[in-house]
Structures are given as structure tokens and as C-alpha cells.
Design a protein around this motif. Structure first.
Motif, PDB file in Angstrom:
ATOM      1  N   GLN A  42       5.046  -4.493  -6.626  1.00 54.77           N
ATOM      2  CA  GLN A  42       3.779  -5.312  -6.999  1.00 54.77           C
ATOM      3  C   GLN A  42       3.380  -6.050  -5.756  1.00 54.77           C
ATOM      4  N   GLN A  43       4.474  -6.449  -5.061  1.00 50.70           N
ATOM      5  CA  GLN A  43       4.095  -7.203  -4.048  1.00 50.70           C
ATOM      6  C   GLN A  43       3.609  -6.436  -2.872  1.00 50.70           C
ATOM      7  N   LEU A  44       4.086  -5.300  -2.457  1.00 41.12           N
ATOM      8  CA  LEU A  44       3.502  -4.286  -1.727  1.00 41.12           C
ATOM      9  C   LEU A  44       2.106  -3.749  -2.071  1.00 41.12           C
ATOM     10  N   PHE A  45       1.925  -3.191  -3.298  1.00 46.30           N
ATOM     11  CA  PHE A  45       0.654  -2.919  -3.719  1.00 46.30           C
ATOM     12  C   PHE A  45      -0.545  -4.068  -3.410  1.00 46.30           C
ATOM     13  N   ASP A  46       0.054  -5.336  -3.527  1.00 48.75           N
ATOM     14  CA  ASP A  46      -1.087  -6.312  -3.306  1.00 48.75           C
ATOM     15  C   ASP A  46      -1.540  -6.396  -1.696  1.00 48.75           C
ATOM     16  N   THR A  47      -0.571  -5.819  -0.950  1.00 51.71           N
ATOM     17  CA  THR A  47      -0.978  -6.220   0.637  1.00 51.71           C
ATOM     18  C   THR A  47      -1.797  -4.845   1.024  1.00 51.71           C
ATOM     19  N   ASP A  48      -1.144  -3.540   0.509  1.00 53.38           N
ATOM     20  CA  ASP A  48      -1.554  -2.279   0.730  1.00 53.38           C
ATOM     21  C   ASP A  48      -1.589  -2.057   2.213  1.00 53.38           C
TER      22      ASP A  48
ATOM     23  N   THR B 195       0.410  -0.529   5.453  1.00 52.75           N
ATOM     24  CA  THR B 195       1.296   0.567   5.774  1.00 52.75           C
ATOM     25  C   THR B 195       2.424   0.535   6.740  1.00 52.75           C
ATOM     26  N   ASP B 196       2.522  -0.421   7.727  1.00 55.24           N
ATOM     27  CA  ASP B 196       3.283  -0.548   8.616  1.00 55.24           C
ATOM     28  C   ASP B 196       4.488  -1.755   8.416  1.00 55.24           C
ATOM     29  N   TRP B 197       5.520  -1.108   8.190  1.00 54.23           N
ATOM     30  CA  TRP B 197       6.593  -1.678   7.505  1.00 54.23           C
ATOM     31  C   TRP B 197       7.171  -3.071   8.471  1.00 54.23           C
ATOM     32  N   ARG B 198       6.888  -2.667   9.650  1.00 50.18           N
ATOM     33  CA  ARG B 198       7.419  -3.908  10.569  1.00 50.18           C
ATOM     34  C   ARG B 198       6.676  -4.918  10.525  1.00 50.18           C
ATOM     35  N   LEU B 199       5.283  -4.737  10.162  1.00 49.81           N
ATOM     36  CA  LEU B 199       4.540  -5.924   9.904  1.00 49.81           C
ATOM     37  C   LEU B 199       4.709  -6.638   8.743  1.00 49.81           C
ATOM     38  N   LEU B 200       5.238  -5.873   7.766  1.00 51.22           N
ATOM     39  CA  LEU B 200       5.524  -6.433   6.325  1.00 51.22           C
ATOM     40  C   LEU B 200       6.718  -7.273   6.384  1.00 51.22           C
ATOM     41  N   MET B 201       7.792  -6.660   7.220  1.00 51.34           N
ATOM     42  CA  MET B 201       8.847  -7.637   7.225  1.00 51.34           C
ATOM     43  C   MET B 201       8.695  -8.862   8.002  1.00 51.34           C
ATOM     44  N   GLY B 202       7.475  -9.031   8.636  1.00 55.57           N
ATOM     45  CA  GLY B 202       7.312 -10.490   9.110  1.00 55.57           C
ATOM     46  C   GLY B 202       6.750 -11.498   8.003  1.00 55.57           C
ATOM     47  N   ASN B 203       6.589 -10.847   6.586  1.00 55.76           N
ATOM     48  CA  ASN B 203       6.106 -11.728   5.582  1.00 55.76           C
ATOM     49  C   ASN B 203       7.576 -12.178   4.926  1.00 55.76           C
ATOM     50  N   ARG B 204       7.639 -13.378   4.785  1.00 57.62           N
ATOM     51  CA  ARG B 204       9.031 -13.857   4.349  1.00 57.62           C
ATOM     52  C   ARG B 204       9.311 -13.462   3.005  1.00 57.62           C
TER      53      ARG B 204
END
Length: 644
Positions: A295-301, A303-312
Motif C-alpha cells: 500500500q505504501q508503494l502504490f501510494d507513491t507510484d 518506480t526508482d527503488w533508490r529514490l524510494l529507499m530515501g523515504n524513511r
């Protein structure tokens, strides 16, 4: 030239002569110098002189140019295609026709990936569990069961009584993870096993690129392979290989697979190990954590995992999921040996959680880490930004390798393709189309076009241009788009502006839409990437192809971004090295839909004036067929009205 190569070359070239076997059997056959040239080069490659890369423009006749030498050589040869459509055309149409002409009878085999074959064991298990299925799924399973008693090869492509989108298909399709090998009660009758046996014994084996790479990579890791080590491998539609290689030398993890194994662990508790409630408790906790993470990932949409791992929050949830999975693993290992099904689940769970950990760490600077969003699940991908070294090892010296396509060159140069696959020492040939493009085809970039970045203006001008062209062509038009957003916007407004049937991608399968297009004879088809290649409409049924804009990859694409950063670190320009070449090849594929036969006539309209007012536009123009050019839509209308 050695005697063996000389004999094969002479016999092959004679087949293409004005009094050769093709002329005797094909009505209206005309000898083409370029086709004979390609056949001669293929002969040399088959006999090991050197590997071969050949771009053969539309009309060269590349299929027969490689099949005839392949058949006459007597060697074991794998022919790999980019699509199942071409795979089946070769096996069911081209090869049988040539065998009749050449009076040859080598064994042939058509081999597809596992998931294309019925697994009799899985079908049996699903029928036993019939009460757990929805009525529609059960009905389809019964139809499949009836078909299973009639099919010779178990190829699900030949199953016509069930929709290709049926949920029943994924339940009964062969899967390596669920294969029990020679322990299976259906081992002797197994369709996948028998397909492999036929391939091992055949002289010509027809596969597709995905199967070829999957097989070779599995072979590297020690799994039983489907394909033999043949003398020669011929890749048709070779322009697709670089992207496919990235997929197979990388790694994919489906969260559907993780969810399935967790659900199966709970099912084992409920049916076999009721004395161990902790199994259900920890498996359910893992499922809940997976759902929250989803759900957390679908809320962001994003696609770049490196950017997502910057989200605490996302990073925390990701590692919390790994902790839950590891806790479950520790518990399950205490029950090892109590259930054969549970033992299999443990093995799959450990593999998936280890892959997830590697993905979350994203430590490889030479790879892109991306997420593909499905309906409910995600596919996590680690894609190497350069596969040349891996391919160099794959394309070994013991085999002769031949690569061909209608679209490989950029500015009359094949080096981008060859360097990308580590095959730059191959012999390289560019054979132009023998068709008279200057007389039979017109390229138009209309005047006064708005900037393609202005969506509303671009939609309006594309519709205005399309209406003029469609009416002049009396339908008979493809409109190819670089995005679904633009396609849907144009489709919604075009309906009320033209009186010809509109076929829009998504209304049916690619095959069903193409069948309708051919049958109607005056239709307009709107499509994105899937219709830019592998589609063949000859004659007057297709007179006009309209392309919305130059097909540059999105700068936000994760793999492109990783490659661009790597190129920049080396002091080179990502646009020149990556974006432009990819766009040139993609545009050539779309343009290739227009003229499919020497008598075809038609107009290509490109609604993107960057091709004429930007310096890089010349690279596109130099790589396109030599069509006549205009910027005047009145000339387009006049040209189309002359096509009777």
C-alpha cells in the motif's frame, strides 16, 4: 573458401536464381540481388567463417535468405524469433513450404517456454479441488480437461475453447517450481518433457528470444535445460535482443510469488500441521506486513527503488518485512521433514527473502533497481546497465551466431547494436530494401505544428491531421502513439470526427484487432508500442501510418536514468549515446508498418517537427527509407486519393 562452404553457397544461391527452386514454385517470384547476398553471407557464417550481423531492409526476403542455407547445411540449427507470431509463421508456414520446394525432410521442432504447455498433474490437482473454484474457472477447467484428451502437443496456444485471459490457465500451465520431474505420475505423457525430447532430436528448432535466454541462463545455474547445444543459432528480430538480455542477466522478484508461498504455508498448517498454530500466526503476520508495504508503494507510484529507499517510512517497512520473513523461516526450519509441501515452501521462501534483501540493499552501482506496478502485485527488477560482457560469454566460439533484423543501424552504422551485445568482431552487413520508396511512399511532417510538450495543442493538431488523412485514405490507417494517455485522448475525440470503424488497443487482443482491421478493409487502428512492430498488413488495406511524435524514452525511466548516469561518468553525452539511437530504431519499426510489399503505396505522417528543425533530426532522416518528402498536407491528400 573451403569446399564445404563453397558447396553450400552454390546450392543456396542457385535456389534464388531466376530459374531456381523458388522461381519454379512461387508465382510472380522475382530474383533479388540483396536476398542472394544475404544468403551467401549466412552460408559463410553457418560454416564458421565468422559470426554475422545483417540488417535486411523490408523486402530483402531475409526469412528465406537464412532458412534455405539452414536447411541445406544439414546442421542442427536453432532459429530464435522476437515474437510467438513469427515463431508460428516459421514453423507452420515458411518451413513446410520450403521443405516441399527443396524436397527435404529434416525433423523440425517448435519449442515454447514452459508456461505455454499444459501440466497434466496441475490440471488433475485443480479438478480434485473443484469445490474451491468459482463457477467460471471450473467451467474453463472442464473445457481444458476435455481438450487435454485431444491435443497432441499440449500447447495452450491451440486451446480455442477457453479465453486467453482465463484465470484457469495460470492454474494448469507448466511451472518449473512445481515440477516433480520423473517422480510425476504423468512423466511419460508430460507435454513439456516430450517437447524437449523432440527438440533434442530435431535439425531445425524454432524458439523465441525469451525462451532462448531463459534456457541459457538456467543452464549456467545448473538446472536442466530445454535446448540442445546446436551448431548454429539464428536470431531474427534481433533488434529486441539488448532489452531482453538486460531482463535475463538481471533479476526479477514478483510479490505475487511471495504472497503465494505465504498462503501455501497457511494451507499446510490448516491441512497437515494443525498442532503448530505458530505457523499460521507468523505467516499471517508476514502477509499483513507485505500488504502494508504494498500500500505504501502504490501510494507513491515511484518506480526508482533508490529514490524510494530515501523515504524513511518505506525503508523501515521494507526491513520490517524482511524481519517477519526471517522469523517465519526460523520457525519453519524447526518443522523441516514433517511435510513435503512445507519443505518446498521453505526453500522458496528462503530464496525469495534473500532476493528481497539484495534488492533492498541496492549495492550494485552498475545496475538499475526498479518497480513495475501491476494490478495488485509488484515486480521488482535489478537490471544491469551493460550486458556486453555477459553476452560475450553467452555467444561462445563453439557455435555460429547470426543476427538479423530490418532495424539495427543508426546513420548506416551497426556498432551500437554489436557493442551492446559484445559481438563487435562479427561480420557486419547492411542491405537496403529493394522497394522503390521514392515513387511509392511519401513522408510528411506537417507545417505549423505545436510543441509536442503542449498536450492539448498536440491532441488537437493530431486529430485535425488524422481526419484529413483518414478521409483521403478512406480509412485504411494506423495511428501509432508513444503513450496510452495520448492514444486515449485522441480516440475519445476522433470517434465523432470520422465515419470509419475505429479499433483501439485494449478493445481486444492484438491478434483479434488485426484480424478485424484486415477484414473490414476501411478501418482505423490506434495503438501504442505493441503495434509498432510485428504487424504485417500488405496491399491497399493499409495506406497511411500516422505517428504522434518521435519515440524518445522517458528521462524518468529507471534503467535509462542509471545508464545515463554511467555514460555521464565516462564523460559522454547520454542523449547522443542512448536516447537518440533507441528512438531512431523505434521510429524505424513504426515506419516499417507502411510498405510491406513492392507494390504497396502509402503515406507516413509524423506530427513532430523536431525531426526537421533540430540538428539531431538528421540522424532519423538518414536512417529512414528514402521516401519522397513534403510538409504540405494537400499533397498528402492528393497522394492518398490516388491509391485505388
Amino acid at each position: 573458401m573451403n569446399a564445404l562452404n563453397s558447396r553450400l553457397t552454390i546450392d543456396s544461391e542457385q535456389a534464388f536464381d531466376t530459374d531456381g527452386v523458388l522461381a519454379r514454385h512461387i508465382k510472380g517470384y522475382s530474383a533479388r540481388t540483396v536476398q542472394k547476398q544475404m544468403a551467401s553471407a549466412v552460408c559463410s557464417a553457418i560454416n564458421g567463417t565468422s559470426n554475422l550481423v545483417v540488417e535486411a531492409g523490408t523486402g530483402v526476403g531475409k526469412t528465406y535468405a537464412y532458412l534455405i542455407p539452414a536447411l541445406l547445411s544439414g546442421k542442427q540449427i536453432i532459429v530464435s524469433t522476437g515474437s510467438k507470431n513469427l515463431q508460428e509463421q516459421l514453423f507452420y508456414k515458411d518451413l513446410p513450404a520450403l521443405l516441399d520446394m527443396l524436397v527435404l525432410a529434416p525433423k523440425l521442432a517448435l519449442l515454447k517456454g514452459r508456461s505455454n504447455y499444459l501440466c497434466q498433474l496441475l490440471l488433475e490437482q485443480q479438478l480434485v479441488a473443484c469445490e474451491s473454484h468459482e463457477p467460471k474457472v471450473l467451467d474453463d477447467l472442464l473445457r481444458i480437461n476435455q481438450w487435454s484428451g485431444q491435443t497432441v502437443d499440449g500447447d495452450l496456444g491451440g486451446l480455442n475453447s477457453v479465453s486467453e485471459n482465463s484465470d484457469a490457465l495460470r492454474l494448469i500451465a507448466s511451472q518449473r517450481e512445481k515440477c516433480t520431474g520423473n517422480k510425476c505420475a504423468h512423466y511419460a505423457a508430460c507435454f513439456t518433457r516430450k517437447a524437449r525430447v523432440r527438440a533434442m532430436d530435431a535439425k531445425i528448432i524454432v524458439v523465441n528470444h525469451h525462451l532462448f535466454f531463459a534456457d541459457r541462463i538456467l543452464k549456467e545455474t545448473g538446472f536442466a535445460e530445454l535446448l540442445p547445444d546446436s551448431d548454429v543459432v539464428i536470431f531474427d528480430e534481433a533488434h529486441l535482443l539488448p532489452d531482453i538480455a538486460v531482463t535475463y542477466f538481471g533479476q526479477q522478484i514478483s510479490t505475487r510469488s511471495l504472497d503465494n508461498v505465504l498462503q501455501q504455508i497457511i494451507a499446510v498448517y490448516q491441512t497437515e500441521l494443525r498442532d503448530s498454530a505458530q505457523i499460521e500466526l507468523l505467516a499471517a503476520r508476514s502477509i499483513n506486513q507485505l500488504n502494508r508495504w504494498h500500500q505504501q508503494l502504490f501510494d507513491t507510484d515511484e518506480t526508482d527503488w533508490r529514490l524510494l529507499m530515501g523515504n524513511r517510512d518505506i525503508a523501515s517497512a521494507s526491513w520490517a518485512m524482511i524481519e517477519e520473513l526471517k522469523s517465519l523461516e526460523v520457525l519453519l526450519f524447526a518443522h523441516l521433514g514433517r511435510s513435503e509441501t512445507l519443505d518446498e515452501c521453505i526453500e522458496r521462501l528462503v530464496t525469495l527473502s534473500n532476493k528481497l534483501s539484495v534488492f533492498f540493499q541496492c549495492e550494485n552501482n552498475q545496475a538499475a533497481y526498479s518497480i513495475d506496478y501491476g494490478y495488485r502485485y509488484l515486480t521488482l527488477s535489478i537490471a544491469p546497465i551493460n550486458v556486453a560482457k555477459e553476452c560475450e560469454k553467452l555467444f561462445d566460439a563453439q557455435t555460429s551466431w547470426i543476427f538479423t533484423s530490418a532495424t539495427l543501424q543508426i546513420n548506416r552504422d551497426l556498432s551500437l547494436f554489436t557493442k551492446g551485445l559484445g559481438i563487435d568482431k562479427s561480420k557486419q552487413i547492411i542491405l537496403a530494401s529493394p522497394f522503390d520508396y521514392r515513387a511509392n511512399a511519401l513522408l510528411c511532417v506537417p507545417r505549423h505544428l505545436s510543441k509536442v510538450s503542449n498536450h492539448e495543442a498536440a491532441v488537437k493538431q493530431l486529430i485535425d491531421v488524422s481526419v484529413m488523412a483518414i478521409n483521403a485514405a478512406k480509412g485504411r490507417t494506423f495511428i501509432l502513439f508513444t503513450s496510452h494517455r495520448m492514444m486515449n485522448a485522441v480516440a475519445a475525440r476522433l470517434q465523432s470526427r470520422v465515419n470509419y470503424p475505429l479499433l483501439v488497443q485494449g478493445q481486444g487482443s492484438k491478434q483479434s484487432l488485426m484480424k478485424k482491421f484486415r477484414q473490414l478493409g476501411n478501418a482505423v487502428l490506434l495503438g501504442t508500442g505493441a503495434f509498432w512492430e510485428g504487424v504485417d498488413v500488405r496491399g491497399k488495406r493499409l495506406s497511411c501510418v500516422i505517428i504522434d511524435k518521435l519515440p524518445f524514452v522517458s528521462p524518468s525511466d529507471t534503467l535509462y536514468r542509471a545508464r545515463a548516469e554511467s555514460v555521464s561518468r565516462d564523460g559522454r553525452d547520454p542523449f547522443t549515446m542512448l536516447s537518440l539511437p533507441q528512438a531512431v530504431i523505434s521510429l524505424n519499426q513504426g515506419v516499417g508498418r507502411l510498405i510491406r510489399d513492392e507494390k504497396d503505396k502509402g503515406v507516413l505522417i509524423l506530427c513532430d517537427n523536431r525531426i526537421v528543425n533540430r540538428e539531431y533530426g538528421q540522424a532519423f532522416l538518414n536512417s529512414l527509407p528514402p521516401m519522397s518528402r513534403t510538409r504540405d498536407m494537400d499533397k498528402v491528400v492528393n497522394f492518398l486519393e490516388q491509391i485505388k
